[in-house]
Design an enzyme around this catalytic site. Structure first.
Site, short mmCIF file in Angstrom:
data_model
loop_
_atom_site.label_atom_id
_atom_site.label_comp_id
_atom_site.label_asym_id
_atom_site.label_seq_id
_atom_site.Cartn_x
_atom_site.Cartn_y
_atom_site.Cartn_z
N TYR A 39 1.35 -6.33 -13.37
CA TYR A 39 1.78 -7.99 -12.88
C TYR A 39 2.81 -7.79 -14.42
CZ TYR A 39 0.62 -5.99 -8.01
OH TYR A 39 0.03 -5.02 -7.21
N ASN B 103 -9.13 -4.09 -10.30
CA ASN B 103 -7.95 -3.49 -10.47
C ASN B 103 -6.98 -3.69 -11.71
OD1 ASN B 103 -5.34 -1.26 -9.91
ND2 ASN B 103 -5.85 -1.86 -7.81
N PHE C 148 0.84 -0.47 -0.25
CA PHE C 148 0.22 0.01 0.03
C PHE C 148 0.83 1.28 -0.37
CE2 PHE C 148 -2.50 3.08 2.30
CZ PHE C 148 -3.52 3.50 1.05
N VAL C 149 0.51 1.89 -0.88
CA VAL C 149 1.49 4.01 -0.94
C VAL C 149 0.25 4.46 -1.00
CG1 VAL C 149 2.85 4.62 -2.58
CG2 VAL C 149 2.42 2.45 -2.31
N GLY D 120 5.85 2.45 -5.09
CA GLY D 120 4.81 0.82 -5.52
C GLY D 120 5.85 -0.39 -6.31
#
Length: 243
Positions: free
Chosen positions: A214, A207, A169-170, A180
């Protein structure tokens, strides 16, 4: 004209106005380190914000005490039990580190992120001022911007165990700055150095930005799988069933 980080720090602190003028300008520096016990209150705030971000506040039961016990009451070394890494930022460069008192993790330093004339508004700056006093640098101008929680995992399909990335989490005002990616790289590098075979994590199906990131990184995304949890009263009730 050359920008002075010293002036930036003074301006940042002296002009603290939570709703308007709390800013980093031009550049910041970042550090990732192992969490310590003094970080627990801010870690709890971060975990709380992450639960809100994912719409999970209704099932959120973590307390500062439970977080402290789970992170620091284990006899196992970091990365062999639940482990937290803290992301800190500062208007001043962090001193480079070649060794650490805790051999489990040497802090990762990324100095002088160029913000390309972007200003960062942080309305919670004072709330997230770091309590870590391990090296006393930067005159206290160090702030917690994010975290990651990891623990060891094993998948019977693979030869070697790995690390499970439970949370990354940022805080909102620091997103889009590659922080991140820096956190994720810290976990992946540690897994590789430990001779592990994988890093696992979950990503919400809505998301798309993270999924694309990714996949570009080379991760194997399995959309057919869904996370299942049996918890709370349902767990207790099922455990008492005999048929």
């Amino acid at each position: 004209m050359e920008y002075s980080t010293h002036v930036a720090a003074n301006t940042l602190i002296n002009s603290f106005q939570p709703k308007e003028n709390t800013i980093f300008s031009h550049q910041i520096s970042a550090r990732i380190r192992l969490a310590t016990e003094v970080d627990v209150p801010l870690l709890h705030k971060l975990v709380t914000q992450m639960a809100e971000y994912h719409g999970l506040s209704e099932i959120f039961t973590t307390t500062e005490t439970s977080l402290h016990n789970n992170l620091f009451k284990s006899n196992n070394p970091p990365f062999h039990s639940l482990t937290a890494l803290v992301l800190e930022i500062s208007p001043n460069p962090f001193p480079l580190v070649t060794k650490s008192n805790n051999l489990s993790f040497i802090p990762i330093i990324k100095n002088n992120y160029n913000l390309d004339k972007m200003e960062v508004l942080d309305p919670e700056l004072e709330t997230f001022r770091s309590k870590f006093k391990g090296d006393g640098e930067n005159n206290g101008n160090v702030y917690v911007a994010g975290h990651v929680l990891v623990f060891p995992s094993y998948n019977g399909f693979f030869e070697k165990p790995g690390l499970y990335l439970d949370q990354m989490f940022v805080r909102k005002c620091y997103r889009g700055m590659r922080l991140g990616k820096l956190l994720f790289s810290a976990v992946a590098s540690k897994a590789a150095k430990m001779g592990m075979g994988m890093v696992d994590w979950l990503v919400a199906d809505w998301n798309e930005e993270s999924i694309n990131f990714y996949e570009k990184m080379g991760a194997h995304y399995i959309p057919e799988y869904r996370l299942c949890k049996l918890y709370g009263g349902q767990l207790q009730a099922f455990s008492k069933k005999s048929d």
